[in-house]
Design an enzyme around this catalytic site. Sequence first.
Site, PDB file in Angstrom:
ATOM      1  N   ASN A  12       0.867  -1.183   0.000  1.00 56.07           N
ATOM      2  CA  ASN A  12       0.000   0.000   0.000  1.00 56.07           C
ATOM      3  C   ASN A  12       0.904   1.234   0.000  1.00 56.07           C
ATOM      4  OD1 ASN A  12      -1.821   2.022   0.450  1.00 56.07           O
ATOM      5  ND2 ASN A  12      -2.354   1.402   2.547  1.00 56.07           N
ATOM      6  N   LYS A  14       0.136   4.279  -0.446  1.00 53.14           N
ATOM      7  CA  LYS A  14      -0.490   5.507   0.076  1.00 53.14           C
ATOM      8  C   LYS A  14      -0.187   6.688  -0.866  1.00 53.14           C
ATOM      9  CE  LYS A  14      -0.292   3.427   4.593  1.00 53.14           C
ATOM     10  NZ  LYS A  14      -0.237   3.551   6.040  1.00 53.14           N
ATOM     11  N   HIS A  95      -9.565   1.309   4.489  1.00 48.16           N
ATOM     12  CA  HIS A  95      -8.309   1.530   5.212  1.00 48.16           C
ATOM     13  C   HIS A  95      -8.564   2.515   6.358  1.00 48.16           C
ATOM     14  CE1 HIS A  95      -4.290   2.811   6.245  1.00 48.16           C
ATOM     15  NE2 HIS A  95      -3.880   1.678   5.707  1.00 48.16           N
ATOM     16  N   GLU A  97      -6.992   4.948   7.445  1.00 49.38           N
ATOM     17  CA  GLU A  97      -6.780   6.368   7.131  1.00 49.38           C
ATOM     18  C   GLU A  97      -8.004   6.954   6.439  1.00 49.38           C
ATOM     19  OE1 GLU A  97      -2.998   5.766   5.224  1.00 49.38           O
ATOM     20  OE2 GLU A  97      -2.182   5.221   7.176  1.00 49.38           O
ATOM     21  N   GLU A 167      -5.659  -4.664  10.460  1.00 44.50           N
ATOM     22  CA  GLU A 167      -4.638  -3.646  10.712  1.00 44.50           C
ATOM     23  C   GLU A 167      -4.993  -2.894  11.994  1.00 44.50           C
ATOM     24  OE1 GLU A 167      -2.532  -2.462   6.812  1.00 44.50           O
ATOM     25  OE2 GLU A 167      -4.341  -1.270   6.950  1.00 44.50           O
ATOM     26  N   GLY A 173       2.102   2.588  10.732  1.00 45.55           N
ATOM     27  CA  GLY A 173       3.058   3.678  10.576  1.00 45.55           C
ATOM     28  C   GLY A 173       3.713   4.113  11.870  1.00 45.55           C
ATOM     29  N   SER A 213       3.114  -1.776  10.541  1.00 43.74           N
ATOM     30  CA  SER A 213       4.559  -1.847  10.813  1.00 43.74           C
ATOM     31  C   SER A 213       5.158  -3.226  10.536  1.00 43.74           C
ATOM     32  CB  SER A 213       4.852  -1.384  12.248  1.00 43.74           C
ATOM     33  OG  SER A 213       4.472  -0.031  12.409  1.00 43.74           O
TER      34      SER A 213
HETATM   35  P1  PGA Z   1       2.632   0.546   7.680  1.00 41.35           P
HETATM   36  O1  PGA Z   1       1.187   0.728   6.990  1.00 41.35           O
HETATM   37  O2  PGA Z   1       3.188  -0.756   7.158  1.00 41.35           O
HETATM   38  O3  PGA Z   1       3.409   1.729   7.246  1.00 41.35           O
HETATM   39  O4  PGA Z   1       2.394   0.478   9.148  1.00 41.35           O
HETATM   40  C1  PGA Z   1       0.347  -0.371   6.776  1.00 41.35           C
HETATM   41  C2  PGA Z   1      -0.942   0.103   6.152  1.00 41.35           C
HETATM   42  O5  PGA Z   1      -1.405   1.183   6.527  1.00 41.35           O
HETATM   43  O6  PGA Z   1      -1.521  -0.569   5.278  1.00 41.35           O
END
Ligand code: PGA
Length: 250
Positions: A12, A14, A95, A97, A167, A173, A213
């Site tokens: 992903n 983003k 997601h 976000e 997640e 993140g 992460s």
């Molecule tokens: P990250 O993001 O691996 O940077 O924690 C995962 C995601 O949001 O899909």
Amino acid sequence: MKSTRNNIVAANWKMNKTLEEVIQFADEINGVKLPQNIISIIAPAALYIDTLKQKLSHVKLASQDCSAYSKGAYTGEISAEMIRSCGGTYIIVGHSERRTYHKENNELLKLKIQQVLSCGLSPIYCIGETLSERNADLQFKTVSSQIEEALFSFSAEELKKLVIAYEPVWAIGTGVTATTEQAQEMHSFIRNFIAKKYGNEFAQNISILYGGSCNPGNAKELFACADIDGGLIGGASLNVKDLTAIINSF
Ligand code: PGA
């Protein structure tokens, strides 16, 4: 049982990478031999799907979102059908976000999943609790309503291409990964919850990815868990070396 399910690593990206950087990544990953028994997916910003489709043959493409509507006067939106026509075969839906910054709720996500399914594409449906929900021991309640409200009006037949990504919001993140025990516990809960509605055989065939992460240092341990079938990777998917190390972690 695990061996009957698809192992998947989905990148992903983003809101990262310019067109030049996307092309550079594609040229680099084209030189890498990826394991054929793993489904590797890249979800770039939607405007790069077509470019990547022209350049990559060993990677599937996804969009990070789609509209809840099929076409018409929705300025700025991108439909599932448009994504399909550019070569996308998966669409990430829900997601955290988008749930947070765009106030997407389970009811809206149900409409998005409907769009994805009606185009014959696979939804990668993201679920997961916030830190305050986990601290209040509400993680199972949150995840069950995310599943129930967005998925349970569809039939098992309609959902056969479904992929789920667990997640935990507190792990995205942040550099804080769920422990393998926390992740496996939740993945097994999700599979059992789905089995109660759709039966054990259906639930055993659904791939459930872990995200938050995940990196080359912890992927092997996570992917070895009985109910973890791969990962949805943010930060660590932005460079070819880390992404391919994760793809090779099964
Ligand atoms: P990250 O993001 O691996 O940077 O924690 C995962 C995601 O949001 O899909």
